[in-house]
Design an enzyme around this catalytic site. Structure first.
Site, PDB file in Angstrom:
ATOM      1  N   CYS A 184     -17.082  -9.106   3.851  1.00 48.64           N
ATOM      2  CA  CYS A 184     -16.420  -7.820   3.696  1.00 48.64           C
ATOM      3  C   CYS A 184     -15.252  -7.980   2.731  1.00 48.64           C
ATOM      4  CB  CYS A 184     -15.913  -7.318   5.044  1.00 48.64           C
ATOM      5  SG  CYS A 184     -17.223  -7.162   6.281  1.00 48.64           S
ATOM      6  N   CYS A 227       0.836  -1.196   0.000  1.00 45.60           N
ATOM      7  CA  CYS A 227       0.000   0.000   0.000  1.00 45.60           C
ATOM      8  C   CYS A 227       0.872   1.249   0.000  1.00 45.60           C
ATOM      9  CB  CYS A 227      -0.903   0.002   1.231  1.00 45.60           C
ATOM     10  SG  CYS A 227      -2.036   1.405   1.290  1.00 45.60           S
ATOM     11  N   CYS A 229     -20.415   1.970   7.056  1.00 43.22           N
ATOM     12  CA  CYS A 229     -19.729   1.244   8.129  1.00 43.22           C
ATOM     13  C   CYS A 229     -18.450   2.006   8.428  1.00 43.22           C
ATOM     14  CB  CYS A 229     -19.425  -0.179   7.670  1.00 43.22           C
ATOM     15  SG  CYS A 229     -18.420  -1.151   8.813  1.00 43.22           S
ATOM     16  N   ARG A 273     -19.555  -3.479  16.395  1.00 48.16           N
ATOM     17  CA  ARG A 273     -18.866  -4.715  16.029  1.00 48.16           C
ATOM     18  C   ARG A 273     -17.533  -4.842  16.765  1.00 48.16           C
ATOM     19  NH1 ARG A 273     -17.916  -4.806   9.975  1.00 48.16           N
ATOM     20  NH2 ARG A 273     -20.181  -4.685  10.086  1.00 48.16           N
ATOM     21  N   CYS A 333     -20.110  -6.046   1.869  1.00 44.73           N
ATOM     22  CA  CYS A 333     -19.575  -4.733   2.203  1.00 44.73           C
ATOM     23  C   CYS A 333     -18.228  -4.582   1.508  1.00 44.73           C
ATOM     24  CB  CYS A 333     -19.400  -4.602   3.712  1.00 44.73           C
ATOM     25  SG  CYS A 333     -18.689  -3.022   4.247  1.00 44.73           S
ATOM     26  N   CYS A 370      -0.631   0.005  10.350  1.00 46.21           N
ATOM     27  CA  CYS A 370      -0.968  -0.999   9.347  1.00 46.21           C
ATOM     28  C   CYS A 370       0.227  -1.822   8.895  1.00 46.21           C
ATOM     29  CB  CYS A 370      -1.622  -0.320   8.154  1.00 46.21           C
ATOM     30  SG  CYS A 370      -2.236  -1.506   6.926  1.00 46.21           S
ATOM     31  N   CYS A 376      -0.112   4.744   6.986  1.00 44.39           N
ATOM     32  CA  CYS A 376      -0.821   4.577   8.257  1.00 44.39           C
ATOM     33  C   CYS A 376       0.050   3.789   9.244  1.00 44.39           C
ATOM     34  CB  CYS A 376      -2.138   3.853   8.031  1.00 44.39           C
ATOM     35  SG  CYS A 376      -3.179   4.613   6.754  1.00 44.39           S
TER      36      CYS A 376
END
Length: 422
Positions: free
Chosen positions: A109, A65, A202, A272, A142, A72, A69
């Protein structure tokens, strides 16, 4: 406690607590913990009974990626030893999803690492959604693909997506300390795009990144203002090879208080329990079911989760039941809003109506459920690999003590010969 009685009364009326009340929940003592859980449980049962919704992650594209972040394992410059692969084919993703559906998952998801999808990526995911829905009647899908450009949420909705996940992760005031390659406002914009397209929004948070109580309350209040239908609460899994590798700040008791605060602020939405629950709640996971009404089944994106059968046993042993496909997750007053939401509003989308029940709205473990740019439930997360036994650990580590032995790197699923864990 007068505080808890007040919060229960407000939760049953869908009334927003004050910031002071939310902060007071986080400040309660361990001696008061069971009272806090019981109070949050009254609110949870009012709107969701004893049902637990199961969600299952499929990692469509892993690693590499360009975003930075700090939490992550898939971030730019990450040295975490995770699987890296490009897009799964629709039939591969559908096969992976089938493992979760067989285990009782009601929602799949679909997560992809990256800043955000190209229009070609959206078309690719659209075909994957069609393949999954063709093979699994009634399943919710999702998407979690990062920052959305204009028109992309609408295309996902047209392809059959029911919801879109994009977490706020932390407060606006501290967001710049966690990520430099995009802004908090970028994330809010994507959630708003999903809502406007009629997708069920979400959006959640990650706790344990060194934030203050004020930061936690800020992000949950912001989530309520966004009127998300689902609020994943993740607990940071400090991956070696990431900037937050030594951030071991959570105890099981603090995790329960954070979950309770989220339930009081957003009483009638799907709260969740997401990435990091096995690492941080440990033997107290069943207690959390009295607060949340939704969990991820099995593994996360780049790390192993509890075995799927163990999740099902935990739910049954705690006196709860798995929510069936024929049951509407959200209370009628929220799910009915879908009828007036743009483009239909999937899965009970608030479509921009009152937040969390009264007039405001809401947002995974190192952001395991979504690539650095998104996050369905945690980059610290669960996804697919042969479960490695975790050695017994003391109930609480010394502050700052590195416990990388608790982080089992994902080795199941795409890119391996071992089936997904569900």
């Amino acid at each position: 406690m007068d505080l808890l009685n007040t919060l229960v009364d407000k939760g049953l009326r869908r009334e927003l607590p004050t910031r002071e009340e939310a902060l007071a929940v986080l400040a309660t003592s361990d001696d008061e913990l069971l009272d806090v859980v019981a109070a949050a449980g009254k609110v949870r049962r009012q709107w969701f009974g004893r049902r637990v919704k199961l969600n299952y992650l499929v990692n469509l594209k892993s690693g590499l990626c360009p975003e930075d972040c700090s939490y992550c394992s898939q971030r730019l410059g990450s040295k975490a030893e995770i699987l890296k692969y490009t897009w799964l084919k629709p039939e591969e993703a559908s096969q992976a999803a089938a493992a979760g559906v067989a285990g009782g998952a009601k929602r799949v998801c679909l997560v992809a690492s990256g800043r955000g999808p190209t229009d070609r990526d959206v078309e690719r995911v659209g075909k994957t959604i069609e393949a999954i829905k063709e093979q699994n009647e009634g399943i919710e899908v999702c998407a979690c693909l990062g920052l959305l450009s204009d028109g992309q949420a609408e295309k996902l909705r047209e392809a059959g997506a029911d919801a879109y996940n994009h977490n706020l992760n932390t407060s606006e005031a501290t967001y710049g300390q966690i990520t430099k390659t995009h802004t908090y406002a970028d994330r809010v914009d994507t959630v708003e795009k999903a809502h406007a397209a009629g997708l069920s929004a979400c959006s959640g948070l990650i706790a344990g990144m060194g934030e203050t109580d004020e930061d936690l309350v800020d992000v949950v209040f912001s989530l309520r203002e966004l009127d998300a239908d689902s609020v994943p609460v993740n607990f940071l899994i400090p991956f070696e090879g990431t900037p937050l590798a030594k951030e071991w700040n959570l105890t099981p008791q603090r995790c329960l208080r954070i979950l309770a605060m989220a339930r009081f602020v957003c009483p009638d939405v799907e709260v969740r329990l997401a990435g990091g629950r096995e690492v941080h709640l440990r033997s107290l996971q069943p207690l959390a079911l009295n607060i949340v009404n939704s969990i991820f089944l099995g593994d996360y994106l780049t790390s192993e989760g509890q075995a799927g059968q163990a999740d099902l046993d935990m739910i049954a042993d705690a006196g709860f039941e798995v929510e069936g496909a024929g049951t509407t997750t959200l209370p009628a007053h929220r799910s009915d809003l879908a009828d007036t939401a743009p483009a239909g509003g999937g899965c009970g989308s608030g479509g921009g109506a009152s937040l969390c029940g009264s007039g405001a709205g809401a947002a995974s473990a190192g952001d395991e459920a979504a690539g650095c740019g998104s996050a369905c439930g945690g980059c610290s997360g669960h996804a697919h690999a042969e479960a490695t036994p975790v050695p017994a650990q003391p109930a609480q580590a010394e502050p700052g003590a590195l416990r990388s032995d608790l982080v089992a790197v994902r080795r199941r699923g795409a890119g391996t010969d071992i089936a997904p864990n569900a």
